[in-house]
Design a protein around this motif. Sequence first.
Motif, PDB file in Angstrom:
ATOM      1  N   PRO A 258      76.573  44.748  25.652  1.00 50.80           N
ATOM      2  CA  PRO A 258      75.272  44.081  25.722  1.00 50.80           C
ATOM      3  C   PRO A 258      74.146  44.962  26.272  1.00 50.80           C
ATOM      4  N   PHE A 259      74.477  46.029  26.980  1.00 53.91           N
ATOM      5  CA  PHE A 259      73.421  46.846  27.578  1.00 53.91           C
ATOM      6  C   PHE A 259      73.151  48.143  26.834  1.00 53.91           C
ATOM      7  N   SER A 260      74.138  49.012  26.739  1.00 58.96           N
ATOM      8  CA  SER A 260      73.862  50.357  26.222  1.00 58.96           C
ATOM      9  C   SER A 260      73.433  50.341  24.755  1.00 58.96           C
ATOM     10  N   GLN A 261      74.003  49.452  23.955  1.00 56.30           N
ATOM     11  CA  GLN A 261      73.596  49.391  22.548  1.00 56.30           C
ATOM     12  C   GLN A 261      72.119  48.989  22.429  1.00 56.30           C
ATOM     13  N   THR A 262      71.733  48.008  23.216  1.00 59.86           N
ATOM     14  CA  THR A 262      70.341  47.555  23.201  1.00 59.86           C
ATOM     15  C   THR A 262      69.415  48.664  23.684  1.00 59.86           C
ATOM     16  N   LEU A 263      69.799  49.352  24.749  1.00 56.24           N
ATOM     17  CA  LEU A 263      68.983  50.443  25.280  1.00 56.24           C
ATOM     18  C   LEU A 263      68.807  51.545  24.236  1.00 56.24           C
ATOM     19  N   MET A 264      69.889  51.903  23.574  1.00 57.65           N
ATOM     20  CA  MET A 264      69.809  52.975  22.579  1.00 57.65           C
ATOM     21  C   MET A 264      68.910  52.583  21.405  1.00 57.65           C
ATOM     22  N   VAL A 265      68.959  51.334  20.970  1.00 53.49           N
ATOM     23  CA  VAL A 265      68.094  50.872  19.877  1.00 53.49           C
ATOM     24  C   VAL A 265      66.627  50.939  20.311  1.00 53.49           C
ATOM     25  N   GLN A 266      66.369  50.520  21.553  1.00 56.60           N
ATOM     26  CA  GLN A 266      64.990  50.545  22.054  1.00 56.60           C
ATOM     27  C   GLN A 266      64.468  51.978  22.184  1.00 56.60           C
ATOM     28  N   VAL A 267      65.285  52.872  22.731  1.00 55.33           N
ATOM     29  CA  VAL A 267      64.887  54.275  22.878  1.00 55.33           C
ATOM     30  C   VAL A 267      64.642  54.886  21.505  1.00 55.33           C
ATOM     31  N   ASP A 268      65.521  54.599  20.566  1.00 53.80           N
ATOM     32  CA  ASP A 268      65.371  55.128  19.217  1.00 53.80           C
ATOM     33  C   ASP A 268      64.056  54.657  18.593  1.00 53.80           C
TER      34      ASP A 268
END
Length: 189
Positions: free
Chosen positions: A91-101
């Motif tokens: 729930p955290f790292s996938q969302t963070l990576m999408v946002q950073v991308d």
Amino acid sequence: MRHIRSLHASLEDSINSAMVGLSNTARAKLDSCLNDLKATTGKLALVVEFGISQLRATAVKPRVKPWVDIFNTTSHDIKEEEFASYEANDPFSQTLMVQVDGLLGSFTSLLTEENYKALVGVLVSEVAEQLEKAVFKSSFNRLGGLQFDREVRAIVGYLSQVSEWGVREHLTRLTQMATLLNLENLAES
């Protein structure tokens, strides 16, 4: 700045080869102009530095903080079922990576290569700083520590892919925190 240095060198070569019979006064005037051109490099470096700091303040920091706040809403005091569920859908790292991308993608065509690298550096530093603060506000059990280790590895791997330089040193403290959370006792350290 690189272009100004190149222009300076090109003009200097052209002047030296094409204007051989210049008087000392004329040569001094041309040298003065060339030195003024070269001096603009320092001024432009200050402008770039200011621009990157403004980019951090207006585009990076306000976005990263809410992304990392998701970390605080995700429990790291978890049971086996949650741990297994997080493995399939973090729930955290996938969302963070999408946002950073998404953020980096919006600046890719707008910035020079050097400025883009500076933006990535600022972004990595801000993610690391905000995530370190979030870790200190969280509580972890053994499985939560393992989950945090997964998250850190995923984030470090992703950020290493999007940048051409090593981001691992910016994320060393997070990696060390994950390692400490995975120790069963102090004798392991």
